[in-house]
Design an enzyme around this catalytic site. Sequence first.
Site, short mmCIF file in Angstrom:
data_model
loop_
_atom_site.label_atom_id
_atom_site.label_comp_id
_atom_site.label_asym_id
_atom_site.label_seq_id
_atom_site.Cartn_x
_atom_site.Cartn_y
_atom_site.Cartn_z
N ASP A 1 44.63 44.87 37.71
CA ASP A 1 45.85 45.54 37.24
C ASP A 1 45.81 45.85 35.75
OD1 ASP A 1 45.89 42.71 36.91
OD2 ASP A 1 48.00 42.83 36.34
N ASP B 1 38.14 30.63 34.09
CA ASP B 1 38.19 31.17 32.73
C ASP B 1 38.32 30.05 31.70
OD1 ASP B 1 40.67 30.49 33.65
OD2 ASP B 1 41.57 32.46 33.35
N ASP C 1 40.83 42.36 35.01
CA ASP C 1 41.38 42.19 36.35
C ASP C 1 41.87 43.54 36.88
OD1 ASP C 1 40.78 39.56 36.49
OD2 ASP C 1 42.79 38.82 36.08
N ASP D 1 36.02 41.99 46.54
CA ASP D 1 36.00 40.88 47.50
C ASP D 1 37.00 41.10 48.63
OD1 ASP D 1 33.96 39.26 46.83
OD2 ASP D 1 35.16 37.64 45.98
#
Length: 693
Positions: free
Chosen positions: A328, A420, A326, A267
């Site tokens: 990281d 979430d 995610d 994104d």
Amino acid sequence: MAPTLDFSNWWAKDTRKGTSVVVKMENPNYSVVEIDGPDAAFRPVEKSRGKNAKQVTWVLLLKAHHAVGCLTWLATFFWAFLRAIKRRLIFRQDVDMASEKLGKGKLLFGLIKAFLVISLVILGFEVVAYFKGWHYFENPSLHIPRTSEIQGLLHMLYVSWLSFRGDYIAPLIQALSKFCIVLFLIQSVDRMILCLGCFWIKYKKIKPRVEGNPFKSRDVEGSGYEYPMVLVQIPMCNEREVYEQSISAVCQLDWPKERLLIQVLDDSDDESVQWLIKGEVSKWSQRGVNIIYRHRLFRTGYKAGNLKSAMSCDYVKVYEFVAIFDADFQPNPDFLKQTVPQFKDNPELGLVQARWAFVNKDENLLTRLQNINLCFHFEVEQQVNGVFLNFFGFNGTAGVWRIKALEESGGWLERTTVEDMDIAVRAHLNGWKFIFLNDVKVLCEVPECYEAYRKQQHRWHSGPMQLFRLCLPAILTSKITIWKKANLILLFFLLRKLILPFYSFTLFCIILPLTMFVPEAELPVWVICYVPAFMSFLNILPAPKSFPFIVPYLLFENTMSVTKFNAMVSGLFQLGSSYEWVVTKKAGRSSESDLLAAAERESKTTNQAPICRGASESELAELNHLKEQKEAAPQPVKKVNKIYRKELALAFLLLTASVRSLLAAQGVHFYFLLFQGVTFLLVGLDLIGEQMS
């Protein structure tokens, strides 16, 4: 000096008795001892006997050296602290004022300033009264002087303040403090029950297990293995620092390539970052990995919109499970083989959540304190709820979902910033069960600077309150048991998401300093010292190496209550900041062992699947464009630390209250207010965490 080891009591009973012996030493540095028997040799003697002047001098020099070292360290700390205050607060060097974009933050700041001004005025009255000898606050019950005892206009004003304080202000503060203390005790009992549940799990060695080989084919004639179709998604947005290591780790998952598809959901609105991610995806695609790059032109719905768009693809229908990481996060190669087997023969299981591990937990004081909080969250809260309730909040990453559970629960919704938790609550209402694997860890990062951590905590505490407003009708009308409804409403939302930040901020940041100016409503010592210290001890148990940081942890948690309270109110009343989504900044760190392991795995992958030389012209053009983007990348803007006004105002309020407690000789209250005020000052000046300048 070496420690003295006295084992005389061990062998004295077995020593044979003999005749008296006289031992004489020619060296004058040693004493002459006359031994009349075996027991006489081991009688206690004076400590000064047997030590000459030179030994005593060395002992004194060592003690003086330690004392001077401690004083030097304290002097260095305070000098550096004062220099930082002078540089940031007075000269504004390498700092920027944190802006309050919304009315709620400005309103809270205005209220804190009003409390501070009133406290300074009252402190002035109290100081004058102290030196005038009007020590009415030292009495257990407030003494109001009679009219004949008034000595002047100032004394009359002070006596009027005492009467007004005792009749009107003290009852209100006492009622509010009792209410907050009750909430504090309820929340403390909840923490203790969770810890007892964790101890029981450890004692009984309870954990999810998979019997046999879950991938072995059930066909009697066949001897092969069956692997379900797994989709892996990596949502990211302008993740320049971490995209490479994340994609690299996911592409090296140990799973049949024909049964695995990786979606990189980018994104990013920075074109240079887009080309970097495209180049990384192209590199792994040429090595034979089944990986796809997706980019949305319109970034609506933030992460939820990104995941929703990816799940709408036609080819997703053939996949049974989806793993989410995610940008990281760096899963180990055996991640899927440790998580996906949990779904076998368990049709009610909707989610398998793994634990987070942090590569930069020892980077600075801020990361160490975050590690304490998150270790308790995973090992105690999520593990206990997973074992006894089969429900907990999805962490948004490092988890594997059954796609059927996502679809039956309504899929990803864009209505909150905690998508979430939203999908987890809706799946729970539909009867799906969750499993938490405490032994499966996925490496990631925690924020290293206070600004990033502050924004992350704001999103984590405003979103649940926003979700609570939206989900409450669905919870009340759902078909789950009353016990599960009560757990969702009272414990999951109200106690742990609303009550905790409310009483923490109100009790320790507002009521406590006010009670110093209203002694009739003084808080007991066990509220401000003993119970918080015990709760901090419980919180730090899952991270035993962090015990030296128990006091900074307690003070910092009270400091963060300002941000959490502000976020909770904004989410509860649907203020603008509850819809804010700010991507948490990462540093792109990896531990040394992780780098070596990644290099080894990548070399093996390179040897097994060499890059195809027959690349198409479009791929070559993309790589050339990528090189141009790297060369033309703009220079990064210099980062600076920030000054946070609410924290500074509260620091001065607490320090003012500590001066008032000093006048009343309140030892524990004074030290708590002093250290808490200094902690607020450190945070307000952004002296905790990464120092940009």
